[in-house]
Design an enzyme around this catalytic site. Structure first.
Site, mmCIF file in Angstrom:
data_model
loop_
_atom_site.group_PDB
_atom_site.id
_atom_site.type_symbol
_atom_site.label_atom_id
_atom_site.label_comp_id
_atom_site.label_asym_id
_atom_site.label_seq_id
_atom_site.Cartn_x
_atom_site.Cartn_y
_atom_site.Cartn_z
ATOM 1 N N GLY A 175 57.146 81.712 121.717
ATOM 2 C CA GLY A 175 56.826 81.149 120.419
ATOM 3 C C GLY A 175 56.041 79.850 120.535
ATOM 4 N N SER A 176 56.218 78.972 119.567
ATOM 5 C CA SER A 176 55.332 77.816 119.406
ATOM 6 C C SER A 176 55.438 76.756 120.492
ATOM 7 C CB SER A 176 55.576 77.164 118.038
ATOM 8 O OG SER A 176 55.184 78.046 117.004
#
Length: 611
Positions: free
Chosen positions: A324-325
């Site tokens: 993810g981020s």
């Protein structure tokens, strides 16, 4: 008148000549025995016959079939006892035992004595020691044997009590011998790394991976015994002894007390968020040493059978997921290293962005936003990251991610570690790259991600993470540890510092920051949130659950520790900032206090996040 001497006559009668002995005649007995030379001849013949029998037997024993008779003698009288080597200890960085050896005994049997009561003794041993009845019965009845192992590595008090009780009940032929027992004094603390032994065989963790290093080599004692059970040895009989060689200790970089604290903190977070599981890693920024590597749920190394097999290892190494981020800071660090952007680069972020025929959206709905690159990181914009990463030349992003350590094992020495997934150059395409920019279409394990973040914390130099202090060779013949850890520059010092300052705005920007709960009072902290969809292994599709994470380091301007936390499928709907961020804060705060790291006293980053 002269007296006339008169000669006196001898009054004894005159001796008569002895009569000649009559000719000797043989008696009937003598006649039956026969002449002497005949008797001697017969005697010699008898003696020769006896000696011939003995000689023939000797030839048979020593010349014709010596091995079979030696084997028979050995089976009858010779005992070969294992002298167990003491297994090396597994120690934390301060020498505290995570696995050591305690007093233990093996229970043995002399089938010559146990055979007659074998069924009753087998039932007794099954009850007292938990051995398999059928197996014990076979051993207790073993023909021609004086020595059988009943059970290895039994706690000394239990083994002694069982044998004494057997004697009181009239069962003869059981005895004990030294056999060190593996002990895990901290229960579930670091069990995910240490692993455990079962039935004298390592079954998980470091116990398996470094078994040759830890195990040593058993010795043995061979002797003639009239009764193995009471240790009676035959005088002048066989007496050979080969001493055991104890195993070597394995010293880890793990801090036991920090490991315990991280484990408790992670457990609380997983339970409060109603999550499926969680992982946390703490790395010494300057050395790459792993101070803590925690999985929850885990298992108790003293009773591994009480937990599912899936928990008897480190999921932080073996299970992979999309980061993810958190991935965004690696993407941006490479751009800064290439001089393609700066923290103040302005980006006009639209509502959505088309890539490969599919729209890319942000985690929050919005209209057109004006963000700096620092604002893209602070607010965690997928679209803004992709737009910035469009400046990469073909193949550059993949080269940076590979240099950060994605797509390959970290080299801790545990063969259960997964390499994750980073598409090969041949399979790489523009649509996938756009999603890899912000942490999709790529998979990592928790240690990989922590080591990548630590590269930014360490001024752009990647240090191979280490779990072994010094060096040790695992069962695959690979030498690992802090002595062999390599350092590789991935991005410039300037690029790493700029990335760290942008990451600081994730926490301290009052408008666009997404992880205010990750702050550590009194310290400058850099970090990044992550929320990623989870892929179902059966359908090879996103299943609607998420992995939330937070990774960062402190103090920002002189990093001492890197901490990474990932929590799978929180049931409360929280994200990386609200679920993993507070866990990061607690762990980092404890680590800084424990190692006496003072605040730097410098001003925090105030990079603009919008324009």
């Amino acid at each position: 008148m002269a007296q006339r001497q008169v000669k006196r006559k001898d009054r004894r009668p005159a001796r008569r000549p002895a009569p000649r002995p009559a000719p000797r005649t043989a008696s009937k007995t003598t006649q039956r025995r026969g002449p002497v030379h005949i008797r001697l001849r017969v005697g010699f013949i008898l003696v020769a016959m006896v000696l011939s029998v003995f000689g023939g037997r000797l030839v048979q024993l020593q010349g014709i079939d010596p091995h079979s008779y030696a084997a028979m003698a050995a089976a009858e009288n010779v005992v070969d006892v294992v002298l167990p080597a003491e297994r090396g200890e597994i120690l934390d960085r301060d020498g505290e035992a995570l696995a050591d050896s305690a007093d233990g005994l093996m229970v043995l049997a002399d089938p010559k004595q146990t055979k007659k009561d074998a069924p009753a003794i087998a039932a007794f041993l099954a009850k007292e020691l938990g051995v398999d009845y059928a197996s014990a019965l076979t051993k207790l009845r073993k023909d021609g044997s004086r020595f059988q192992y009943i059970k290895r590595q039994v706690p000394a008090t239990q083994a002694t009590a069982a044998v004494e009780k057997a004697g009181k009940e009239g069962y003869q032929g059981l005895w004990t011998s030294r056999d060190p027992l593996r002990n895990y004094p901290n229960g579930d603390v670091a069990a995910n790394l240490v692993g455990f032994l079962g039935n004298d065989q390592p079954l998980a963790g470091l116990e398996v991976a470094f078994d040759k290093h830890l195990a040593g080599k058993d010795g043995h004692a061979e002797y003639d015994a009239t009764s193995p059970a009471n240790g009676t040895r035959m005088p002048l009989g066989t007496n050979n002894r080969v001493a055991p060689v104890d195993g070597d200790d394995l010293k880890l970089t793990i801090d036991r007390d920090l490991q315990y604290y991280v484990q408790q903190t992670l457990m609380d977070a997983v339970q409060k968020s109603r999550a499926e599981s969680g992982m946390a890693v703490v790395i010494d920024t300057q050395t790459g040493e792993i101070l803590s590597l925690v999985d929850y749920p885990t298992f108790d190394a003293r009773d591994p059978a009480a937990s599912p097999k899936t928990l008897r290892g480190s999921n932080a190494l073996s299970n992979v997921y999309e980061p993810g981020s958190v991935q965004k800071v690696l993407t941006v660090a490479g751009l800064l290293d290439q001089g393609l952007v700066s923290p103040s680069t302005r980006i006009k972020v639209p509502e959505s962005y088309m890539s490969g025929g599919r729209p890319i959206r942000d985690w929050y709905p919005h209209g057109v936003e004006k963000l700096t690159l620092a604002g893209v990181i602070a607010k965690s914009s997928n679209i803004g990251t992709v737009m910035a990463a469009d400046k990469y030349a073909e193949g550059q992003l993949r080269e940076y991610l590979s240099a950060f350590g994605l797509g390959r094992r970290t080299g801790l020495g545990l063969n259960t570690e997964s390499a994750g997934l980073l598409a090969s150059p041949e399979a790489w395409n523009a649509a996938d790259e756009d999603r890899i920019d912000f942490g999709q279409s790529v998979s990592v394990n928790a240690v990989q991600m922590a080591a990548a973040l630590n590269t930014i914390a360490n001024g752009g130099v990647r240090i191979d993470p280490s779990l072994i202090a010094g060096s040790a060779t695992n069962n695959s013949g690979v030498e690992v540890g802090t002595d062999t850890a390599e350092r590789t520059r991935v991005v410039s010092q300037e690029a790493a510092s700029q990335t760290a300052e942008m990451m600081e705005r994730v926490i301290n920007d009052p408008v666009n920051g997404t992880a205010k709960q990750a702050a550590v009072p009194g310290y400058r902290v850099s970090g990044k949130t992550g929320t990623a969809q989870r892929v179902n292994s059966e359908c090879k599709c996103y299943d609607g659950t998420n992995t939330v994470s937070f990774g960062g380091f402190a103090p920002t301007d002189d990093p001492r520790f890197t901490v990474y936390v990932a929590i799978h499928n929180p049931g409360n709907g929280g994200g990386g900032g609200s679920v993993a961020g507070p866990v990061f804060s607690q762990i980092m705060s404890f680590a800084l206090r424990r190692y006496g790291v003072p605040p730097t006293g410098t001003e925090p980053s105030k990079l603009p996040t919008g324009w």
